[in-house]
Design an enzyme around this catalytic site. Structure first.
Site: not given
Length: 423
Positions: A144, A349, A402
């Site tokens: 993951s 940023d 998953h």
């Protein structure tokens, strides 16, 4: 580096603690501890085995604690000495949570949290590798979010890697968080469809719960109110085969007469509390940010999908791993981090995590399992990204969800075979 060794059936473990810079670009800014658990098969304890480092899912997830040697770990111990890494800020590494950050200003909290992403995790791993094996490369298994870390590793220090295996964890390399959630909400709706097809009677129970929460102040065991939106967040369990049915067992004991039962409320609290993983919430959207701000992407994009508006009546649809700003007002573990989370959501940023030119020239063998019906990581985005990584091979399967690498040793076995040309 310090260590303690102990034995248990099937493995020998050595607990290791390392000192690393808080800021790798400014070693004078102080140090933190990073914990790793070295695990080896008892019969191979004294052998010169190659190393494999395991990057846990998350963000903000400590490495799994080996209660057995089944599934991926048992397969890995056949060939490797494994390092289970508690990524910075988690587990036995220097923790970052409401308690440890309490003495910092809001700006300082946000700055500290911003240093816990994949780029810093990879640079920590490089410090650990140098201390453990010097210049020798090692293998990486990323589950993951751990797969996100693996691709960052390939971008920052490919010379350190012998091979890479990724399970359910190929991110978009260039997309905004909005792109991630616009793809995630429809996938989550399909999981809701599958759930209610299996348990059609639960639709009426879920609606009754939501209506009750809207009309009554229901207090959780930890003292906060349970709201309809927080109840909907139980859908995060749909993404793992081992947890898909958990909601049904919550709902079948939801009411004690006309009130929600203690059993239900305790189960909901255990499933939804961020007390053990606050960084999962605090950092979740930032893992997709490269020179852009997320601005609470999941919350903004949710408005595009009326199906998740419980107040419209009809079927209650449950959300997935989306993180919303109201969570920092409702969960006691997150409330003290609310202002810092707002700063992170506005931060634009963020440094880049992936070097597209370097990935396009990659020589390190990469094998990835892409789960066809993965609720957490979009299949199409994963395949598009994989095409941008030279020397990467992809196995697309609908046999697993998953958590496939934890469910069966076949997953890791297949990836190892792919990297050595046997599959």
């Amino acid at each position: 580096m310090s260590d303690v060794t102990y034995r248990r059936p099937g493995l020998v473990a050595r607990d290791r603690v390392f000192r690393v810079p808080l800021r790798h670009d400014d070693p004078g800014a102080g140090e933190i501890e990073v914990f790793g658990r070295e695990v080896v098969a008892p019969s191979k304890q004294d052998q010169a085995l190659p190393w494999l480092i395991y990057f846990q899912g998350g963000p903000g997830g400590k490495a799994e604690r080996p209660l057995s040697t089944s599934a991926w770990l048992g397969r890995a111990l056949q060939d490797y000495r494994v390092l289970l890494l508690d990524q910075r800020g988690t587990g036995r590494s220097t923790p970052a949570n409401r308690q440890t950050l309490a003495g910092l200003s809001t700006a300082e909290q946000a700055e500290h949290l911003s240093l816990l992403r994949a780029d810093s995790i990879v640079r920590d791993a490089e410090v650990l590798r140098e201390q453990l094996i010097g210049d020798e490369p090692w293998s990486v298994l990323g589950q993951s979010f751990g797969g996100f870390c693996a691709l960052t590793y390939l971008s920052l220090a490919p010379e350190a890697l012998r091979q890479v295996m990724i399970t359910g964890g190929i991110p978009t390399l260039t997309g905004h968080a909005d792109d991630v959630y616009r793809a995630a909400y429809p996938r989550t709706l399909r999981k809701n469809d599958a759930y209610f097809a299996r348990y059609p009677e639960d639709a009426a129970i879920a609606r009754r719960v939501v209506d009750h929460l809207a009309e009554n102040e229901v207090i959780m065991p930890t003292g906060e109110r349970l709201t309809p939106e927080r109840f909907q967040a139980l859908g995060i369990q749909f993404g793992q085969a081992s947890r898909f049915d958990a909601l049904h067992y919550h709902l079948e004991e939801a009411f004690a007469g006309d009130v929600l039962s203690d059993t239900f409320l305790r189960g909901v609290d255990a499933a939804l509390s961020f007390g053990e993983r606050p960084l999962y919430a605090a950092l979740h959207e930032s893992i997709y940010c490269q020179g852009t701000a997320s601005k609470w992407s999941a919350q903004r994009v949710r408005a595009e999908f009326d199906e998740f508006d419980w107040s419209r009546g009809g079927r209650v649809n449950f959300t997935g791993e989306m993180i919303y700003p109201w969570m920092f007002e409702q969960d006691p573990a997150l409330v003290p981090l609310r202002e810092a989370a707002e700063l992170l959501a506005a931060k634009s940023d963020w440094p880049h995590l992936y070097d597209l030119d370097r990935l396009a020239r990659n020589d390190v063998p990469v094998a990835a399992a892409v789960y066809h019906d993965d609720m957490f990581v979009d299949r199409d985005q994963a395949l598009e990204s994989a095409q941008q990584v030279r020397n990467a091979r992809v196995w697309v399967t609908n046999e697993y969800e998953h958590d496939g690498v934890k469910a069966s040793p076949t997953v890791l076995d297949r990836l190892l075979a792919m990297n050595c040309g046997d599959a």
